[in-house]
Design a protein around this motif. Structure first.
Motif, PDB file in Angstrom:
ATOM      1  N   ILE A   1       0.869  -1.179   0.000  1.00 43.99           N
ATOM      2  CA  ILE A   1       0.000   0.000   0.000  1.00 43.99           C
ATOM      3  C   ILE A   1       0.903   1.225   0.000  1.00 43.99           C
ATOM      4  O   ILE A   1       1.697   1.407   0.919  1.00 43.99           O
ATOM      5  N   GLY A   2       0.798   2.029  -1.032  1.00 41.85           N
ATOM      6  CA  GLY A   2       1.602   3.252  -1.102  1.00 41.85           C
ATOM      7  C   GLY A   2       3.100   2.993  -1.047  1.00 41.85           C
ATOM      8  O   GLY A   2       3.842   3.788  -0.508  1.00 41.85           O
ATOM      9  N   GLY A   3       3.536   1.863  -1.563  1.00 40.80           N
ATOM     10  CA  GLY A   3       4.952   1.537  -1.569  1.00 40.80           C
ATOM     11  C   GLY A   3       5.440   0.853  -0.303  1.00 40.80           C
ATOM     12  O   GLY A   3       6.612   0.517  -0.193  1.00 40.80           O
TER      13      GLY A   3
ATOM     14  N   LEU B   1       2.169  -4.291   3.513  1.00 38.13           N
ATOM     15  CA  LEU B   1       0.957  -4.195   4.310  1.00 38.13           C
ATOM     16  C   LEU B   1       1.189  -4.591   5.772  1.00 38.13           C
ATOM     17  O   LEU B   1       0.634  -3.975   6.675  1.00 38.13           O
ATOM     18  N   GLY B   2       2.017  -5.596   6.033  1.00 32.56           N
ATOM     19  CA  GLY B   2       2.320  -5.987   7.412  1.00 32.56           C
ATOM     20  C   GLY B   2       2.992  -4.858   8.171  1.00 32.56           C
ATOM     21  O   GLY B   2       2.671  -4.582   9.329  1.00 32.56           O
ATOM     22  N   PHE B   3       3.937  -4.190   7.525  1.00 31.75           N
ATOM     23  CA  PHE B   3       4.610  -3.037   8.135  1.00 31.75           C
ATOM     24  C   PHE B   3       3.616  -1.912   8.371  1.00 31.75           C
ATOM     25  O   PHE B   3       3.611  -1.276   9.426  1.00 31.75           O
TER      26      PHE B   3
END
Length: 86
Positions: A46-48, A51-53
């Motif tokens: 998401i946005g570069g 998703l886990g981060f």
């Protein structure tokens, strides 16, 4: 137990149920998505950012804020249901 005490007890019981459900959702999002399922979610970006981060850094905070608004709405309904909305 009189009627007033019974009403207050039922109100508190329903309030605790809402708290348990909402905090469980927040726990699942923050701990589950940010830690347990991080490797699986990192395959999505998401946005570069992975998703886990994103969930570990920002997503759980967003979910918590949304849950606060949900809790306010639920409590307003509960107050009306039990006559505490005066």
């Amino acid at each position: 137990m009189n009627k007033k005490q019974h009403k207050a007890s039922a109100y508190w019981k329903e309030n605790v149920k809402y708290l348990f459900i909402l905090l469980s959702i927040w726990f699942l999002v923050s701990y589950g998505a940010g830690i347990l399922f991080k490797d699986v979610l990192d395959n999505i970006q998401i946005g570069g950012f992975k998703l886990g981060f994103w969930f570990a850094q920002q997503g759980s905070i967003y979910i918590f804020v949304i849950l606060i608004f949900v809790y306010v709405r639920l409590m307003n309904k509960l107050d009306k249901k039990y006559g505490y909305d005066t």
